[in-house]
Motif scaffolding. Structure first.
Motif, PDB file in Angstrom:
ATOM      1  N   ILE A  18     -16.925  13.007  -8.345  1.00 42.59           N
ATOM      2  CA  ILE A  18     -16.104  12.824  -7.156  1.00 42.59           C
ATOM      3  C   ILE A  18     -14.779  12.225  -7.602  1.00 42.59           C
ATOM      4  CG2 ILE A  18     -15.900  11.627  -4.947  1.00 42.59           C
ATOM      5  CD1 ILE A  18     -18.994  11.550  -4.917  1.00 42.59           C
ATOM      6  N   ARG A  19     -13.684  12.775  -7.114  1.00 43.79           N
ATOM      7  CA  ARG A  19     -12.360  12.238  -7.423  1.00 43.79           C
ATOM      8  C   ARG A  19     -11.830  11.524  -6.191  1.00 43.79           C
ATOM      9  NH1 ARG A  19     -12.722  17.111 -10.027  1.00 43.79           N
ATOM     10  NH2 ARG A  19     -12.554  16.954 -12.286  1.00 43.79           N
ATOM     11  N   GLU A  20     -11.478  10.241  -6.372  1.00 42.74           N
ATOM     12  CA  GLU A  20     -10.921   9.453  -5.277  1.00 42.74           C
ATOM     13  C   GLU A  20      -9.680   8.727  -5.758  1.00 42.74           C
ATOM     14  OE1 GLU A  20     -14.873   8.541  -2.621  1.00 42.74           O
ATOM     15  OE2 GLU A  20     -13.856   6.854  -3.525  1.00 42.74           O
ATOM     16  N   SER A  21      -8.757   8.521  -4.829  1.00 42.61           N
ATOM     17  CA  SER A  21      -7.532   7.789  -5.121  1.00 42.61           C
ATOM     18  C   SER A  21      -7.396   6.658  -4.113  1.00 42.61           C
ATOM     19  CB  SER A  21      -6.319   8.707  -5.022  1.00 42.61           C
ATOM     20  OG  SER A  21      -6.391   9.728  -5.975  1.00 42.61           O
ATOM     21  N   TYR A  22      -6.790   5.574  -4.562  1.00 44.41           N
ATOM     22  CA  TYR A  22      -6.574   4.411  -3.712  1.00 44.41           C
ATOM     23  C   TYR A  22      -5.183   3.853  -3.961  1.00 44.41           C
ATOM     24  CZ  TYR A  22     -11.700   4.421  -3.596  1.00 44.41           C
ATOM     25  OH  TYR A  22     -13.011   4.781  -3.459  1.00 44.41           O
ATOM     26  N   SER A  23      -4.649   3.166  -2.964  1.00 43.34           N
ATOM     27  CA  SER A  23      -3.443   2.360  -3.110  1.00 43.34           C
ATOM     28  C   SER A  23      -3.900   0.907  -3.117  1.00 43.34           C
ATOM     29  CB  SER A  23      -2.491   2.570  -1.936  1.00 43.34           C
ATOM     30  OG  SER A  23      -1.956   3.866  -1.956  1.00 43.34           O
ATOM     31  N   PHE A  24      -3.212   0.084  -3.898  1.00 39.77           N
ATOM     32  CA  PHE A  24      -3.555  -1.331  -4.009  1.00 39.77           C
ATOM     33  C   PHE A  24      -2.305  -2.169  -3.790  1.00 39.77           C
ATOM     34  CE2 PHE A  24      -6.376   1.059  -6.755  1.00 39.77           C
ATOM     35  CZ  PHE A  24      -7.625   0.547  -6.465  1.00 39.77           C
ATOM     36  N   ALA A  25      -2.456  -3.324  -3.158  1.00 30.67           N
ATOM     37  CA  ALA A  25      -1.360  -4.278  -2.991  1.00 30.67           C
ATOM     38  C   ALA A  25      -1.909  -5.670  -3.263  1.00 30.67           C
ATOM     39  CB  ALA A  25      -0.778  -4.214  -1.581  1.00 30.67           C
ATOM     40  N   PRO A  63     -13.306  -0.096  -8.684  1.00 29.21           N
ATOM     41  CA  PRO A  63     -12.143  -0.741  -8.080  1.00 29.21           C
ATOM     42  C   PRO A  63     -12.477  -1.409  -6.754  1.00 29.21           C
ATOM     43  CG  PRO A  63     -12.068   1.606  -7.707  1.00 29.21           C
ATOM     44  CD  PRO A  63     -13.230   1.357  -8.621  1.00 29.21           C
ATOM     45  N   LEU A  64     -13.632  -1.118  -6.208  1.00 27.64           N
ATOM     46  CA  LEU A  64     -14.016  -1.672  -4.915  1.00 27.64           C
ATOM     47  C   LEU A  64     -14.752  -3.003  -5.038  1.00 27.64           C
ATOM     48  CD1 LEU A  64     -15.220   1.644  -3.288  1.00 27.64           C
ATOM     49  CD2 LEU A  64     -12.944   0.628  -3.246  1.00 27.64           C
ATOM     50  N   SER A  65     -15.250  -3.327  -6.242  1.00 32.28           N
ATOM     51  CA  SER A  65     -16.042  -4.539  -6.398  1.00 32.28           C
ATOM     52  C   SER A  65     -15.184  -5.784  -6.557  1.00 32.28           C
ATOM     53  CB  SER A  65     -17.004  -4.411  -7.572  1.00 32.28           C
ATOM     54  OG  SER A  65     -16.283  -4.173  -8.764  1.00 32.28           O
ATOM     55  N   ARG A  66     -14.235  -5.773  -7.469  1.00 31.36           N
ATOM     56  CA  ARG A  66     -13.359  -6.930  -7.670  1.00 31.36           C
ATOM     57  C   ARG A  66     -12.059  -6.450  -8.300  1.00 31.36           C
ATOM     58  NH1 ARG A  66     -13.875 -12.371 -11.139  1.00 31.36           N
ATOM     59  NH2 ARG A  66     -12.496 -13.598  -9.836  1.00 31.36           N
ATOM     60  N   PRO A  67     -11.184  -5.839  -7.489  1.00 28.67           N
ATOM     61  CA  PRO A  67      -9.945  -5.316  -8.051  1.00 28.67           C
ATOM     62  C   PRO A  67      -9.082  -6.437  -8.618  1.00 28.67           C
ATOM     63  CG  PRO A  67      -9.882  -5.237  -5.663  1.00 28.67           C
ATOM     64  CD  PRO A  67     -11.265  -5.657  -6.049  1.00 28.67           C
ATOM     65  N   THR A  68      -8.363  -6.105  -9.676  1.00 24.73           N
ATOM     66  CA  THR A  68      -7.504  -7.065 -10.363  1.00 24.73           C
ATOM     67  C   THR A  68      -6.077  -6.545 -10.363  1.00 24.73           C
ATOM     68  OG1 THR A  68      -9.339  -7.703 -11.798  1.00 24.73           O
ATOM     69  CG2 THR A  68      -7.136  -8.281 -12.551  1.00 24.73           C
ATOM     70  N   CYS A  69      -5.132  -7.409 -10.012  1.00 20.84           N
ATOM     71  CA  CYS A  69      -3.719  -7.032 -10.015  1.00 20.84           C
ATOM     72  C   CYS A  69      -3.272  -6.733 -11.436  1.00 20.84           C
ATOM     73  CB  CYS A  69      -2.871  -8.153  -9.425  1.00 20.84           C
ATOM     74  SG  CYS A  69      -1.089  -7.810  -9.467  1.00 20.84           S
ATOM     75  N   LEU A  70      -2.556  -5.636 -11.595  1.00 24.40           N
ATOM     76  CA  LEU A  70      -2.070  -5.240 -12.906  1.00 24.40           C
ATOM     77  C   LEU A  70      -0.927  -6.131 -13.381  1.00 24.40           C
ATOM     78  CD1 LEU A  70      -2.025  -1.370 -12.367  1.00 24.40           C
ATOM     79  CD2 LEU A  70      -3.795  -2.767 -13.454  1.00 24.40           C
ATOM     80  N   ARG A  71      -0.288  -6.842 -12.468  1.00 18.06           N
ATOM     81  CA  ARG A  71       0.842  -7.693 -12.839  1.00 18.06           C
ATOM     82  C   ARG A  71       0.420  -9.138 -13.089  1.00 18.06           C
ATOM     83  NH1 ARG A  71       5.796  -8.060  -8.928  1.00 18.06           N
ATOM     84  NH2 ARG A  71       6.518  -6.208 -10.005  1.00 18.06           N
ATOM     85  N   CYS A  72      -0.311  -9.744 -12.146  1.00 13.13           N
ATOM     86  CA  CYS A  72      -0.596 -11.182 -12.242  1.00 13.13           C
ATOM     87  C   CYS A  72      -2.064 -11.509 -12.499  1.00 13.13           C
ATOM     88  CB  CYS A  72      -0.119 -11.891 -10.973  1.00 13.13           C
ATOM     89  SG  CYS A  72      -1.151 -11.602  -9.518  1.00 13.13           S
ATOM     90  N   ASP A  73      -2.922 -10.498 -12.606  1.00 15.84           N
ATOM     91  CA  ASP A  73      -4.371 -10.665 -12.806  1.00 15.84           C
ATOM     92  C   ASP A  73      -5.061 -11.342 -11.625  1.00 15.84           C
ATOM     93  OD1 ASP A  73      -4.479  -9.370 -15.264  1.00 15.84           O
ATOM     94  OD2 ASP A  73      -3.959 -11.209 -16.353  1.00 15.84           O
ATOM     95  N   GLY A  74      -4.398 -11.397 -10.469  1.00 12.38           N
ATOM     96  CA  GLY A  74      -5.007 -11.974  -9.274  1.00 12.38           C
ATOM     97  C   GLY A  74      -6.091 -11.056  -8.717  1.00 12.38           C
ATOM     98  N   HIS A  75      -6.993 -11.638  -7.919  1.00 10.77           N
ATOM     99  CA  HIS A  75      -8.100 -10.865  -7.365  1.00 10.77           C
ATOM    100  C   HIS A  75      -8.042 -10.740  -5.847  1.00 10.77           C
ATOM    101  CE1 HIS A  75     -10.071 -10.365 -11.178  1.00 10.77           C
ATOM    102  NE2 HIS A  75      -9.909 -11.652 -11.406  1.00 10.77           N
ATOM    103  N   VAL A  76      -6.945 -11.171  -5.225  1.00  7.62           N
ATOM    104  CA  VAL A  76      -6.788 -10.989  -3.789  1.00  7.62           C
ATOM    105  C   VAL A  76      -5.939  -9.729  -3.624  1.00  7.62           C
ATOM    106  CG1 VAL A  76      -6.041 -12.011  -1.621  1.00  7.62           C
ATOM    107  CG2 VAL A  76      -6.908 -13.478  -3.449  1.00  7.62           C
ATOM    108  N   VAL A  77      -6.632  -8.594  -3.654  1.00 11.83           N
ATOM    109  CA  VAL A  77      -5.977  -7.292  -3.660  1.00 11.83           C
ATOM    110  C   VAL A  77      -6.443  -6.497  -2.455  1.00 11.83           C
ATOM    111  CG1 VAL A  77      -5.706  -5.133  -4.947  1.00 11.83           C
ATOM    112  CG2 VAL A  77      -5.795  -7.313  -6.170  1.00 11.83           C
ATOM    113  N   ARG A  78      -5.493  -5.967  -1.719  1.00 13.86           N
ATOM    114  CA  ARG A  78      -5.821  -5.114  -0.574  1.00 13.86           C
ATOM    115  C   ARG A  78      -5.948  -3.680  -1.064  1.00 13.86           C
ATOM    116  NH1 ARG A  78      -3.187  -4.775   5.390  1.00 13.86           N
ATOM    117  NH2 ARG A  78      -4.486  -3.048   6.042  1.00 13.86           N
TER     118      ARG A  78
END
Length: 114
Positions: A18-25, A63-78
């Motif tokens: 299955i191919r899925e795409s997501y946007s993250f903020a 990516p749905l379990s504990r996404p990590t920000c690519l810039r700051c390594d934060g875990h509060v990602v929408r």
């Protein structure tokens, strides 16, 4: 967007892919990005189902379990539907290579007009 495909792009022992795409903020630093994944379904030797996420051909955590920000390594990602980051960049007239934008830029096109 979800697509189901058999075989060629998958590893030999994978069932449906299955191919899925997501946007993250990132809610910490405001960085936004998009990523596509191939989700392979396998049968473990003991009979249990196993799911592998691949991004750019490499196995990655879900990516749905504990996404990590690519810039700051934060875990509060929408996590949002695909295209939100691109739509926001287009609306703000920001080039995709220009990473100097904030969460407000991402959310601006989707605010209700009063």
């Amino acid at each position: 967007m979800t697509e189901i495909a058999e075989g060629p792009g998958a590893r030999a022992d994978a069932g449906a892919v299955i191919r899925e795409s997501y946007s993250f903020a990132c809610m910490r630093c405001g960085y936004g990005w998009e990523q596509s994944y191939e989700i392979e379904h396998h049968k473990h030797t003991d009979g249990h189902d196993v799911v592998c996420y691949l991004a750019n051909g490499r196995i990655v955590p879900s990516p749905l379990s504990r996404p990590t920000c690519l810039r700051c390594d934060g875990h509060v990602v929408r996590i949002m539907r695909p295209g939100r980051v691109t739509t926001a960049l287009d609306a703000a007239h920001i080039e995709p290579g220009d990473r100097h934008w904030q969460l407000a830029d991402l959310m601006h096109p989707f605010r209700r007009k009063e």
